[in-house]
Design a protein around this motif. Structure first.
Motif, PDB file in Angstrom:
ATOM      1  N   ARG A   1     -36.134 -34.286 -16.257  1.00 38.20           N
ATOM      2  CA  ARG A   1     -36.525 -34.468 -14.861  1.00 38.20           C
ATOM      3  C   ARG A   1     -37.356 -33.278 -14.424  1.00 38.20           C
ATOM      4  NH1 ARG A   1     -31.743 -36.157 -10.951  1.00 38.20           N
ATOM      5  NH2 ARG A   1     -33.571 -36.291  -9.554  1.00 38.20           N
ATOM      6  N   ALA A   2     -38.530 -33.552 -13.888  1.00 33.69           N
ATOM      7  CA  ALA A   2     -39.431 -32.487 -13.454  1.00 33.69           C
ATOM      8  C   ALA A   2     -40.403 -33.020 -12.421  1.00 33.69           C
ATOM      9  CB  ALA A   2     -40.197 -31.910 -14.639  1.00 33.69           C
ATOM     10  N   VAL A   3     -40.648 -32.214 -11.397  1.00 33.69           N
ATOM     11  CA  VAL A   3     -41.712 -32.487 -10.442  1.00 33.69           C
ATOM     12  C   VAL A   3     -42.676 -31.314 -10.479  1.00 33.69           C
ATOM     13  CG1 VAL A   3     -40.318 -33.946  -8.948  1.00 33.69           C
ATOM     14  CG2 VAL A   3     -40.400 -31.490  -8.530  1.00 33.69           C
ATOM     15  N   ALA A   4     -43.937 -31.600 -10.242  1.00 30.77           N
ATOM     16  CA  ALA A   4     -44.976 -30.574 -10.289  1.00 30.77           C
ATOM     17  C   ALA A   4     -45.462 -30.258  -8.879  1.00 30.77           C
ATOM     18  CB  ALA A   4     -46.144 -31.042 -11.147  1.00 30.77           C
ATOM     19  N   VAL A   5     -45.788 -28.988  -8.654  1.00 30.97           N
ATOM     20  CA  VAL A   5     -46.327 -28.534  -7.372  1.00 30.97           C
ATOM     21  C   VAL A   5     -47.539 -27.657  -7.642  1.00 30.97           C
ATOM     22  CG1 VAL A   5     -45.843 -27.386  -5.190  1.00 30.97           C
ATOM     23  CG2 VAL A   5     -43.965 -28.425  -6.480  1.00 30.97           C
ATOM     24  N   ALA A   6     -48.671 -28.026  -7.076  1.00 32.59           N
ATOM     25  CA  ALA A   6     -49.847 -27.153  -7.134  1.00 32.59           C
ATOM     26  C   ALA A   6     -49.763 -26.195  -5.956  1.00 32.59           C
ATOM     27  CB  ALA A   6     -51.128 -27.980  -7.066  1.00 32.59           C
ATOM     28  N   ALA A   7     -49.543 -24.906  -6.244  1.00 34.54           N
ATOM     29  CA  ALA A   7     -49.340 -23.947  -5.162  1.00 34.54           C
ATOM     30  C   ALA A   7     -49.810 -22.576  -5.595  1.00 34.54           C
ATOM     31  CB  ALA A   7     -47.864 -23.885  -4.766  1.00 34.54           C
ATOM     32  N   ASP A   8     -50.360 -21.846  -4.655  1.00 33.69           N
ATOM     33  CA  ASP A   8     -50.742 -20.455  -4.870  1.00 33.69           C
ATOM     34  C   ASP A   8     -49.609 -19.589  -4.347  1.00 33.69           C
ATOM     35  OD1 ASP A   8     -51.838 -17.957  -5.075  1.00 33.69           O
ATOM     36  OD2 ASP A   8     -53.553 -18.348  -3.762  1.00 33.69           O
ATOM     37  N   ILE A   9     -48.808 -19.031  -5.254  1.00 30.80           N
ATOM     38  CA  ILE A   9     -47.625 -18.278  -4.822  1.00 30.80           C
ATOM     39  C   ILE A   9     -47.992 -16.895  -4.274  1.00 30.80           C
ATOM     40  CG2 ILE A   9     -46.044 -19.561  -6.282  1.00 30.80           C
ATOM     41  CD1 ILE A   9     -46.983 -16.027  -7.281  1.00 30.80           C
ATOM     42  N   ALA A  10     -49.264 -16.544  -4.294  1.00 29.36           N
ATOM     43  CA  ALA A  10     -49.691 -15.296  -3.660  1.00 29.36           C
ATOM     44  C   ALA A  10     -49.748 -15.422  -2.146  1.00 29.36           C
ATOM     45  CB  ALA A  10     -51.050 -14.863  -4.195  1.00 29.36           C
ATOM     46  N   THR A  11     -49.448 -16.606  -1.623  1.00 31.08           N
ATOM     47  CA  THR A  11     -49.371 -16.830  -0.183  1.00 31.08           C
ATOM     48  C   THR A  11     -47.940 -17.228   0.179  1.00 31.08           C
ATOM     49  OG1 THR A  11     -49.864 -19.207  -0.232  1.00 31.08           O
ATOM     50  CG2 THR A  11     -51.740 -17.681  -0.219  1.00 31.08           C
ATOM     51  N   GLY A  12     -47.508 -16.845   1.365  1.00 31.70           N
ATOM     52  CA  GLY A  12     -46.182 -17.236   1.801  1.00 31.70           C
ATOM     53  C   GLY A  12     -46.032 -18.737   1.888  1.00 31.70           C
ATOM     54  N   GLU A  13     -47.082 -19.432   2.323  1.00 36.47           N
ATOM     55  CA  GLU A  13     -47.025 -20.883   2.433  1.00 36.47           C
ATOM     56  C   GLU A  13     -46.811 -21.514   1.068  1.00 36.47           C
ATOM     57  OE1 GLU A  13     -48.066 -24.929   2.148  1.00 36.47           O
ATOM     58  OE2 GLU A  13     -49.317 -23.347   1.273  1.00 36.47           O
ATOM     59  N   GLY A  14     -47.511 -21.005   0.050  1.00 35.93           N
ATOM     60  CA  GLY A  14     -47.366 -21.563  -1.286  1.00 35.93           C
ATOM     61  C   GLY A  14     -45.977 -21.338  -1.854  1.00 35.93           C
TER      62      GLY A  14
END
Length: 257
Positions: free
Chosen positions: A56-69
């Motif tokens: 089981r896995a879901v993917a997230v495209a996110a820039d973790i250098a931002t608080g929102e990401g």
């Protein structure tokens, strides 16, 4: 029972290399995964591979250098599975080595945005979720042998990786009493797609790695993932505040000549 059976686990930097290897291993050990990376197509492919093998896995495209990401990755775990049990904060970046005096402010900012600030943003969001959940949890940061000794890699990256050791100690002091364990791993040279060109360009790089690594070879991404899995598992239930070298003996000898 797998090592991470039924643990809702975030992996950042999961699109390739150590993160992708961790996704495969953690899924095989029973984890329920949230996989994050800036490259959406890469991380979705990794998640699809996990699902194809029955995980089981879901993917997230996110820039973790931002608080929102960073916050969005944690929200995805809570929205999908209802809780957060573990996280492997693996995302990082670094330039090729160069003397510190040759680096620019832009170089410094680019390295620290992901390696230190981004990791802190992820850690902050994960700690908040675990505190709210009241179940405790385990978090592993991916540092580097360059965060333990000098003379290994780029100085701007070494400074950021030293900072991760400080984050581990601070999080342990603040949250161990809440049942949240925070540790880091410090890999040496790992043969991943990001550095494969250095090995294939000629024999010099591989020979140098073999010379200054007592084990005589680089690590595989899977070997690094195994160390992270153990630290996230209940088998390391009394281990917190540790930065664990996974370096083939480099920090034991500091032999860089």
């Amino acid at each position: 029972m797998g090592l991470l059976d039924d643990k809702v686990t975030i992996i950042t930097g999961a699109g390739r290399g150590i993160g992708a290897a961790a996704a495969e291993l953690f899924a095989a050990e029973g984890a329920l995964l949230v996989l994050a990376a800036r490259t959406g197509h890469q991380v979705e492919a990794v998640a699809a591979g996990v699902r194809a093998r029955g995980g089981r896995a879901v993917a997230v495209a996110a820039d973790i250098a931002t608080g929102e990401g960073a916050d969005r990755v944690v929200r995805t775990a809570l929205d999908t599975y209802g809780r957060l049990d573990a996280a492997f904060d693996n995302a990082g970046s670094g330039p090729l080595p160069a003397p510190l005096a040759e680096r620019t402010e832009a170089d410094w900012d680019a390295v620290h945005a992901v390696n230190l600030r981004g990791t802190w943003l992820c850690l902050r969001a994960q700690l908040r979720a675990m505190l709210t959940g009241g179940r405790g949890g385990a978090i592993v940061l991916c540092g580097s042998v360059g965060g333990l000794v000098g003379g290994f890699g780029d100085g701007t990256q070494q400074a950021a990786k030293h900072g991760l050791t400080g984050l581990v100690k601070a999080a342990t002091a603040d949250y161990a009493r809440h049942g949240i364990r925070t540790n880091a791993i410090a890999p040496g040279v790992v043969r991943t797609p990001a550095v494969e060109h250095l090995f294939t360009a000629g024999p010099a790089f591989g020979a140098a790695v073999a010379r200054f690594t007592p084990a005589g070879r680089p690590a595989t991404a899977g070997e690094i993932a195994q160390a992270a899995a153990w630290l996230l598992s209940d088998r390391s239930s009394y281990v917190t505040g540790v930065t664990l070298p996974v370096d083939g003996g480099i920090t034991a000898t500091r032999s860089f000549s």
